[in-house]
Design a protein around this motif. Sequence first.
Motif, PDB file in Angstrom:
ATOM      1  N   VAL A 192     -38.170  19.825  40.139  1.00  0.00           N
ATOM      2  CA  VAL A 192     -37.272  20.506  41.077  1.00  0.00           C
ATOM      3  C   VAL A 192     -35.873  20.009  40.754  1.00  0.00           C
ATOM      4  O   VAL A 192     -35.575  18.825  40.898  1.00  0.00           O
ATOM      5  CB  VAL A 192     -37.601  20.205  42.552  1.00  0.00           C
ATOM      6  N   LEU A 193     -35.044  20.933  40.281  1.00  0.00           N
ATOM      7  CA  LEU A 193     -33.694  20.573  39.896  1.00  0.00           C
ATOM      8  C   LEU A 193     -32.762  20.893  41.056  1.00  0.00           C
ATOM      9  O   LEU A 193     -32.442  22.058  41.304  1.00  0.00           O
ATOM     10  CB  LEU A 193     -33.309  21.353  38.620  1.00  0.00           C
ATOM     11  N   CYS A 194     -32.356  19.857  41.778  1.00  0.00           N
ATOM     12  CA  CYS A 194     -31.408  20.057  42.875  1.00  0.00           C
ATOM     13  C   CYS A 194     -30.005  19.955  42.271  1.00  0.00           C
ATOM     14  O   CYS A 194     -29.456  18.864  42.107  1.00  0.00           O
ATOM     15  CB  CYS A 194     -31.621  19.020  43.971  1.00  0.00           C
ATOM     16  N   GLY A 195     -29.499  21.089  41.928  1.00  0.00           N
ATOM     17  CA  GLY A 195     -28.192  21.199  41.288  1.00  0.00           C
ATOM     18  C   GLY A 195     -27.899  22.676  41.227  1.00  0.00           C
ATOM     19  O   GLY A 195     -28.290  23.420  42.133  1.00  0.00           O
ATOM     20  N   VAL A 196     -27.270  23.121  40.151  1.00  0.00           N
ATOM     21  CA  VAL A 196     -26.994  24.555  40.037  1.00  0.00           C
ATOM     22  C   VAL A 196     -27.838  25.170  38.918  1.00  0.00           C
ATOM     23  O   VAL A 196     -28.496  24.455  38.157  1.00  0.00           O
ATOM     24  CB  VAL A 196     -25.474  24.818  39.843  1.00  0.00           C
ATOM     25  N   HIS A 197     -27.798  26.492  38.847  1.00  0.00           N
ATOM     26  CA  HIS A 197     -28.740  27.234  38.010  1.00  0.00           C
ATOM     27  C   HIS A 197     -28.735  26.798  36.540  1.00  0.00           C
ATOM     28  O   HIS A 197     -29.792  26.625  35.929  1.00  0.00           O
ATOM     29  CB  HIS A 197     -28.439  28.741  38.141  1.00  0.00           C
ATOM     30  N   PHE A 198     -27.514  26.560  35.972  1.00  0.00           N
ATOM     31  CA  PHE A 198     -27.501  26.220  34.536  1.00  0.00           C
ATOM     32  C   PHE A 198     -28.224  24.889  34.286  1.00  0.00           C
ATOM     33  O   PHE A 198     -28.774  24.658  33.207  1.00  0.00           O
ATOM     34  CB  PHE A 198     -26.066  26.206  33.968  1.00  0.00           C
ATOM     35  N   MET A 199     -28.243  24.006  35.275  1.00  0.00           N
ATOM     36  CA  MET A 199     -28.948  22.727  35.121  1.00  0.00           C
ATOM     37  C   MET A 199     -30.463  22.979  35.088  1.00  0.00           C
ATOM     38  O   MET A 199     -31.200  22.345  34.330  1.00  0.00           O
ATOM     39  CB  MET A 199     -28.585  21.774  36.258  1.00  0.00           C
ATOM     40  N   GLY A 200     -30.912  23.921  35.930  1.00  0.00           N
ATOM     41  CA  GLY A 200     -32.324  24.317  35.923  1.00  0.00           C
ATOM     42  C   GLY A 200     -32.688  24.939  34.585  1.00  0.00           C
ATOM     43  O   GLY A 200     -33.749  24.653  34.019  1.00  0.00           O
TER      44      GLY A 200
ATOM     45  N   ALA B  41     -27.224  12.897  32.230  1.00  0.00           N
ATOM     46  CA  ALA B  41     -28.397  12.101  32.636  1.00  0.00           C
ATOM     47  C   ALA B  41     -29.548  13.023  33.056  1.00  0.00           C
ATOM     48  O   ALA B  41     -30.710  12.765  32.698  1.00  0.00           O
ATOM     49  CB  ALA B  41     -28.015  11.164  33.775  1.00  0.00           C
ATOM     50  N   LEU B  42     -29.235  14.088  33.770  1.00  0.00           N
ATOM     51  CA  LEU B  42     -30.314  14.980  34.224  1.00  0.00           C
ATOM     52  C   LEU B  42     -31.009  15.641  33.031  1.00  0.00           C
ATOM     53  O   LEU B  42     -32.232  15.772  33.019  1.00  0.00           O
ATOM     54  CB  LEU B  42     -29.780  16.029  35.204  1.00  0.00           C
ATOM     55  N   ALA B  43     -30.233  16.032  32.023  1.00  0.00           N
ATOM     56  CA  ALA B  43     -30.841  16.640  30.826  1.00  0.00           C
ATOM     57  C   ALA B  43     -31.680  15.596  30.078  1.00  0.00           C
ATOM     58  O   ALA B  43     -32.793  15.884  29.624  1.00  0.00           O
ATOM     59  CB  ALA B  43     -29.757  17.208  29.911  1.00  0.00           C
ATOM     60  N   GLN B  44     -31.125  14.372  29.990  1.00  0.00           N
ATOM     61  CA  GLN B  44     -31.868  13.309  29.276  1.00  0.00           C
ATOM     62  C   GLN B  44     -33.178  13.012  29.989  1.00  0.00           C
ATOM     63  O   GLN B  44     -34.229  12.887  29.363  1.00  0.00           O
ATOM     64  CB  GLN B  44     -31.015  12.039  29.200  1.00  0.00           C
ATOM     65  N   ILE B  45     -33.115  12.906  31.307  1.00  0.00           N
ATOM     66  CA  ILE B  45     -34.328  12.579  32.071  1.00  0.00           C
ATOM     67  C   ILE B  45     -35.339  13.721  31.962  1.00  0.00           C
ATOM     68  O   ILE B  45     -36.525  13.500  31.711  1.00  0.00           O
ATOM     69  CB  ILE B  45     -33.983  12.289  33.556  1.00  0.00           C
ATOM     70  N   ALA B  46     -34.856  14.966  32.113  1.00  0.00           N
ATOM     71  CA  ALA B  46     -35.767  16.123  32.056  1.00  0.00           C
ATOM     72  C   ALA B  46     -36.536  16.135  30.738  1.00  0.00           C
ATOM     73  O   ALA B  46     -37.727  16.472  30.710  1.00  0.00           O
ATOM     74  CB  ALA B  46     -34.981  17.419  32.234  1.00  0.00           C
ATOM     75  N   SER B  47     -35.865  15.720  29.656  1.00  0.00           N
ATOM     76  CA  SER B  47     -36.516  15.803  28.339  1.00  0.00           C
ATOM     77  C   SER B  47     -37.650  14.796  28.185  1.00  0.00           C
ATOM     78  O   SER B  47     -38.436  14.888  27.250  1.00  0.00           O
ATOM     79  CB  SER B  47     -35.481  15.607  27.230  1.00  0.00           C
TER      80      SER B  47
END
Length: 316
Positions: A62-70, A48-54
């Motif tokens: 601001v990606l509150c998660g871990v580095h690979f998500m950023g 979902a985070l990747a879909q939303i970011a796109s």
Amino acid sequence: MNVDNTSAIDFKKEILRLKEEKNAIILAHYYQKGEIQDIADHIGDSLALAQIASTLDADIIVLCGVHFMGETAKILCPDKKVLVPDMAAGCSLADSCPADSFKEFVSQYPDHTVISYVNTSAAVKALTDIVVTSSNAMKIVESLPAEEKIIFGPDRNLGRYISSVTGRDMVIWDGACHVHEQFSLEKIVELKKKHPMAHVLVHPECKKSVQLLADCTGSTAALLDYAVNSDIKEFIVATESGILHQMRKSCPDKLFIPAPPEDSVCACNDCSFMKLNTMEKLYKCLLDESPEVTVDADVAEKAKLPILRMLEMSKK
Ligand code: 13P
Ligand code: SF4
């Protein structure tokens, strides 16, 4: 900027103000601290985070998660500033698959399609044909022709799970997540005796012995959905503890019991990387617009294709 007296700052109020002022969007993974989930514009699992970011229209993510998500957000949105509150928020699973060793591994199977879990560095994604998350891995593997030879990395438990359900023969990288691998079969069985009606919710990064106890095996989003839509009132949850926040918020009348880890008497199944992010660091990163995630342009170009393939295949 140096903020001397942070104790006087109302972080929530300041984060909301800065967000507005800077046209920023806060994305939070389900494993973040509850207060960060509560202030986020969107909460979700990795897919979902990747879909939303796109699809975002913002100057700053601001990606509150871990580095690979950023990194994934930055690859999908190269023109946006992508921040993570704490750059040290890594991932033991991503670390278990260094790009140079993965390259060597992949080179041994030249006729295989390389499927990588999203919990990997951008450099590993650049060596990949299709990226997957725990939400869509099964569907994507099943959509490939039966004769297609597959390399799956880096999570051995997720890989073996997909292979056992789909019957597909896969060459699997031997990596794992330190949080999910430590859930104790014996302690979950003990808990089941005390809560015989409870359903067991298991993330596929857990060991097979724990997966065998599952009433539902799935991504964080799938486990949450199951809890929300089930008539069952008690759940033993074998994944990172942050998800309990949304489960309890969504189902205040149900009981969620964290599955105990192997080496602890407490039930603190925290991902130490995810929990590095705090409200104070979120505030400071919005204020300073730092630390910023950067990805080498050549790596980003190569890594983007398998991520876009995943997003496309997830729509079908
Ligand atoms: P999800 O894909 O379920 O969000 O999981 C991500 C993760 O880091 C699991 O440990
Ligand atoms: Fe990585 Fe495991 Fe933390 Fe998920 S829970 S971010 S796989 S270390």
